[in-house]
Design a protein around this motif. Structure first.
Motif, mmCIF file in Angstrom:
data_model
loop_
_atom_site.group_PDB
_atom_site.id
_atom_site.type_symbol
_atom_site.label_atom_id
_atom_site.label_comp_id
_atom_site.label_asym_id
_atom_site.label_seq_id
_atom_site.Cartn_x
_atom_site.Cartn_y
_atom_site.Cartn_z
ATOM 1 N N ALA A 185 0.851 -1.193 0.000
ATOM 2 C CA ALA A 185 0.000 0.000 0.000
ATOM 3 C C ALA A 185 0.879 1.233 0.000
ATOM 4 C CB ALA A 185 -0.932 0.021 1.201
ATOM 5 N N LEU A 186 0.434 2.254 -0.705
ATOM 6 C CA LEU A 186 1.088 3.547 -0.664
ATOM 7 C C LEU A 186 0.839 4.177 0.701
ATOM 8 C CD1 LEU A 186 2.411 6.117 -1.929
ATOM 9 C CD2 LEU A 186 0.116 6.748 -2.723
ATOM 10 N N ALA A 187 1.885 4.738 1.298
ATOM 11 C CA ALA A 187 1.733 5.465 2.560
ATOM 12 C C ALA A 187 1.060 6.800 2.246
ATOM 13 C CB ALA A 187 3.093 5.678 3.217
ATOM 14 N N LYS A 188 -0.231 6.881 2.503
ATOM 15 C CA LYS A 188 -1.017 8.059 2.108
ATOM 16 C C LYS A 188 -1.079 9.087 3.229
ATOM 17 C CE LYS A 188 -4.018 6.401 -1.558
ATOM 18 N NZ LYS A 188 -5.384 6.467 -2.106
ATOM 19 N N ASN A 189 -1.293 10.329 2.843
ATOM 20 C CA ASN A 189 -1.532 11.379 3.821
ATOM 21 C C ASN A 189 -3.039 11.579 3.984
ATOM 22 O OD1 ASN A 189 -2.430 13.172 1.721
ATOM 23 N ND2 ASN A 189 -0.300 13.697 1.294
ATOM 24 N N TRP A 190 -3.437 12.409 4.935
ATOM 25 C CA TRP A 190 -4.856 12.583 5.237
ATOM 26 C C TRP A 190 -5.611 13.227 4.077
ATOM 27 C CZ3 TRP A 190 -2.386 14.985 10.025
ATOM 28 C CH2 TRP A 190 -2.028 13.986 10.934
ATOM 29 N N GLU A 191 -4.946 14.159 3.394
ATOM 30 C CA GLU A 191 -5.596 14.814 2.262
ATOM 31 C C GLU A 191 -5.933 13.803 1.167
ATOM 32 O OE1 GLU A 191 -3.371 17.798 4.589
ATOM 33 O OE2 GLU A 191 -2.856 15.844 3.757
ATOM 34 N N GLU A 192 -5.065 12.843 0.969
ATOM 35 C CA GLU A 192 -5.319 11.801 -0.032
ATOM 36 C C GLU A 192 -6.433 10.864 0.401
ATOM 37 O OE1 GLU A 192 -0.947 11.240 -2.141
ATOM 38 O OE2 GLU A 192 -1.257 10.465 -0.112
ATOM 39 N N LEU A 193 -6.506 10.599 1.704
ATOM 40 C CA LEU A 193 -7.584 9.735 2.186
ATOM 41 C C LEU A 193 -8.954 10.335 1.905
ATOM 42 C CD1 LEU A 193 -6.298 8.395 5.620
ATOM 43 C CD2 LEU A 193 -6.640 7.112 3.516
ATOM 44 N N LEU A 194 -9.068 11.649 1.995
ATOM 45 C CA LEU A 194 -10.342 12.306 1.727
ATOM 46 C C LEU A 194 -10.821 12.074 0.300
ATOM 47 C CD1 LEU A 194 -9.768 15.709 3.553
ATOM 48 C CD2 LEU A 194 -11.450 13.969 4.178
ATOM 49 N N GLU A 195 -9.911 11.719 -0.589
ATOM 50 C CA GLU A 195 -10.260 11.492 -1.991
ATOM 51 C C GLU A 195 -10.085 10.033 -2.412
ATOM 52 O OE1 GLU A 195 -7.758 14.202 -4.105
ATOM 53 O OE2 GLU A 195 -8.849 15.981 -3.431
ATOM 54 N N ASP A 196 -9.924 9.156 -1.444
ATOM 55 C CA ASP A 196 -9.656 7.745 -1.741
ATOM 56 C C ASP A 196 -10.922 7.042 -2.227
ATOM 57 O OD1 ASP A 196 -9.297 4.838 -1.310
ATOM 58 O OD2 ASP A 196 -7.385 5.436 -0.420
ATOM 59 N N ASP A 197 -10.902 6.543 -3.448
ATOM 60 C CA ASP A 197 -12.075 5.891 -4.036
ATOM 61 C C ASP A 197 -12.522 4.677 -3.215
ATOM 62 O OD1 ASP A 197 -12.126 7.718 -6.090
ATOM 63 O OD2 ASP A 197 -11.022 6.446 -7.497
ATOM 64 N N GLN A 198 -11.561 3.931 -2.680
ATOM 65 C CA GLN A 198 -11.907 2.744 -1.895
ATOM 66 C C GLN A 198 -12.639 3.132 -0.616
ATOM 67 O OE1 GLN A 198 -11.549 -0.210 -3.041
ATOM 68 N NE2 GLN A 198 -12.107 -1.429 -1.249
ATOM 69 N N ALA A 199 -12.215 4.225 -0.011
ATOM 70 C CA ALA A 199 -12.877 4.700 1.201
ATOM 71 C C ALA A 199 -14.306 5.143 0.907
ATOM 72 C CB ALA A 199 -12.079 5.856 1.812
ATOM 73 N N TRP A 200 -14.472 5.866 -0.186
ATOM 74 C CA TRP A 200 -15.821 6.317 -0.549
ATOM 75 C C TRP A 200 -16.717 5.144 -0.932
ATOM 76 C CZ3 TRP A 200 -18.013 10.822 0.409
ATOM 77 C CH2 TRP A 200 -17.201 11.929 0.658
ATOM 78 N N ALA A 201 -16.159 4.163 -1.616
ATOM 79 C CA ALA A 201 -16.950 3.001 -2.028
ATOM 80 C C ALA A 201 -17.462 2.206 -0.833
ATOM 81 C CB ALA A 201 -16.115 2.097 -2.936
ATOM 82 N N ASN A 202 -16.723 2.256 0.279
ATOM 83 C CA ASN A 202 -17.109 1.511 1.475
ATOM 84 C C ASN A 202 -17.721 2.402 2.553
ATOM 85 O OD1 ASN A 202 -16.200 -1.495 1.275
ATOM 86 N ND2 ASN A 202 -14.610 -0.298 0.257
ATOM 87 N N ASP A 203 -18.199 3.570 2.133
ATOM 88 C CA ASP A 203 -18.986 4.435 3.013
ATOM 89 C C ASP A 203 -18.200 4.909 4.231
ATOM 90 O OD1 ASP A 203 -21.395 5.786 3.363
ATOM 91 O OD2 ASP A 203 -22.230 4.253 4.688
ATOM 92 N N CYS A 204 -16.909 5.146 4.062
ATOM 93 C CA CYS A 204 -16.112 5.667 5.174
ATOM 94 C C CYS A 204 -16.423 7.129 5.479
ATOM 95 C CB CYS A 204 -14.621 5.533 4.860
ATOM 96 S SG CYS A 204 -14.037 3.829 4.792
ATOM 97 N N PHE A 205 -16.982 7.832 4.503
ATOM 98 C CA PHE A 205 -17.229 9.264 4.644
ATOM 99 C C PHE A 205 -18.678 9.612 4.322
ATOM 100 C CE2 PHE A 205 -12.747 9.100 2.932
ATOM 101 C CZ PHE A 205 -12.122 9.412 4.127
#
Length: 413
Positions: A328-348
């Motif tokens: 996995a890429l070591a992501k920052n918080w700004e990138e997490l806000l735009e993470d397609d996988q996070a949005w697909a799994n209703d994290c936000f």
């Protein structure tokens, strides 16, 4: 799909707590439909004022941290130090299924809110408490936050740093959220028992206990002092060089995770194009025991790091996915806000504020039949004081008297 009844609809919870850990538990139960009434003093929970240390504006009407920990709750603001304030609290407890608190033991005993006292009056009550260091032992009365009780005392800071470096920077909430979810699990088991038998239970956990559990594998392994490296280590000398971060061409880091070095050796070396470690040289590096015995871990680590610096993240993504290498890429918080996988799994989900739309983080558990949980903003200080007092049987005149005498507080700004 028709939305069904919430899983905890009808369950009444009193939350007598500040900051994050206990509030996480209350938020989890509130999302499931429980009526969670949070008790605050007039000035409110100190968590309402932590914005500057998190790098966001201090605004009671746009407080994303407060939302995260206290969404879907109601707030009753009373002075529990007064007799009438205590009377209101006990009237709430008369109807409660669950009490959540993080007060220290001495304060609970002094106020008559300790478990031994309450279980006599409320034998069906589920009593959930989280502390910094647990309820027993020489340090049971010390103040505890996740920076101290969890990260420092619990073994994270000293062991997870590079051997030659200072401990990692930590951020609030990480340990607290662990504890809050552990407490929620215990409370739900106790609630089931109480509904089945009519007998309440005390559920306890702490930041310190949770950290030790989280570190369980390595704490247990530390008994074998004649084996392995003593932490903190230099990752370059790790007995398994496949458990490391690698720097890409553009200076970003990729974490790989191959706990069984032997299973992945040929596949990883082939994907990286490091074929010189195969063939006749293989016996020196495989299995992992040979690698350790030959002292070749650092050489392999250096070769992998050098190879990673020749390609971009996009290139490595394609190569490692094709080779089925866990990474996995070591992501920052700004990138997490735009993470397609996070949005697909209703994290936000998105919330409207006077300043515009903001993204808020959801609880990490999903329900199929119940459907999507609501997300009401965290209550303002005393936002529901009048509402709750009326439910407890207080009339308008008495409520005005309580507010005028500063025993109760209603938000009016």
């Amino acid at each position: 799909m028709t939305e069904s009844k919430k899983l905890l609809e009808g369950v009444k919870v009193v939350e007598l707590a500040t900051f994050i850990a206990a509030a996480t538990t209350g938020r989890f139960l509130a999302d499931l439909g429980a009526d969670v009434v949070k008790i605050e003093q007039k000035n409110g929970d100190p968590l309402r004022y932590t914005a500057p240390s998190e790098g966001r504006p201090l605004d009671m009407h746009e407080n994303t941290t407060w939302e995260l920990e206290n969404g879907n709750k109601r707030c009753l603001s009373i002075d529990t130090r007064t007799e009438e304030g205590k009377e209101i609290l006990f009237k709430l407890l008369d109807e409660a299924d669950i009490l959540i608190t993080n007060w220290r033991t001495k304060a609970l005993v002094k106020s008559g809110l300790d478990y031994e006292t309450l279980k006599v009056k409320y034998p069906k009550l589920v009593y959930g408490i989280c502390t910094g260091y647990g309820e027993y032992g020489p340090d049971k009365d010390l103040p505890g936050f996740d920076f101290t009780s969890f990260f420092a005392r619990g073994g994270y800071l000293e062991t997870l740093r590079q051997k030659s470096d200072v401990p990692m920077n930590v951020v609030p909430g990480v340990g607290d959220h662990n504890v809050g979810m552990n407490l929620a699990a215990g409370i739900l088991a106790a609630l089931y028992h109480a509904k089945m038998t009519g007998k309440g239970e005390k559920v306890e956990t702490s930041l310190f206990e949770t950290a030790i559990f989280n570190m369980g594998m390595m704490v247990q392994a530390a008994q074998y002092t004649d084996y392995g490296e003593k932490y903190p280590i230099d990752i370059r000398n790790s007995p398994n060089p496949f458990l490391a971060c690698w720097k890409s061409k553009e200076g970003r880091y990729v974490q790989t995770c191959m706990p069984d070095y032997n299973t992945y050796f040929e596949r990883f070396m082939t994907a990286l194009g490091l074929t010189e470690f195969l063939g006749e040289e293989k016996d020196k590096y495989f299995p992992v025991q040979h690698l350790i015995e030959n002292g070749l871990g650092p050489k392999l680590y250096d070769a992998i790091m050098e190879r990673f610096e020749t390609k971009t993240i996009a290139e490595w993504n394609e190569i490692l996915v094709e080779a089925d290498i866990p990474f996995a890429l070591a992501k920052n918080w700004e990138e997490l806000l735009e993470d397609d996988q996070a949005w697909a799994n209703d994290c936000f989900r998105k919330m409207e504020y006077p300043s515009g739309e903001r993204i808020l983080v959801n609880q990490p558990v999903r329900y199929h039949e119940m459907g999507k949980t609501p997300y009401e903003k965290g209550p303002l200080i005393g936002e529901h004081t009048v509402e709750v007092l009326k439910e407890l049987g207080y009339d308008d005149a008495k409520i005005k008297e309580l507010i005028d005498s500063k025993i109760a507080y209603e938000w009016d700004k």
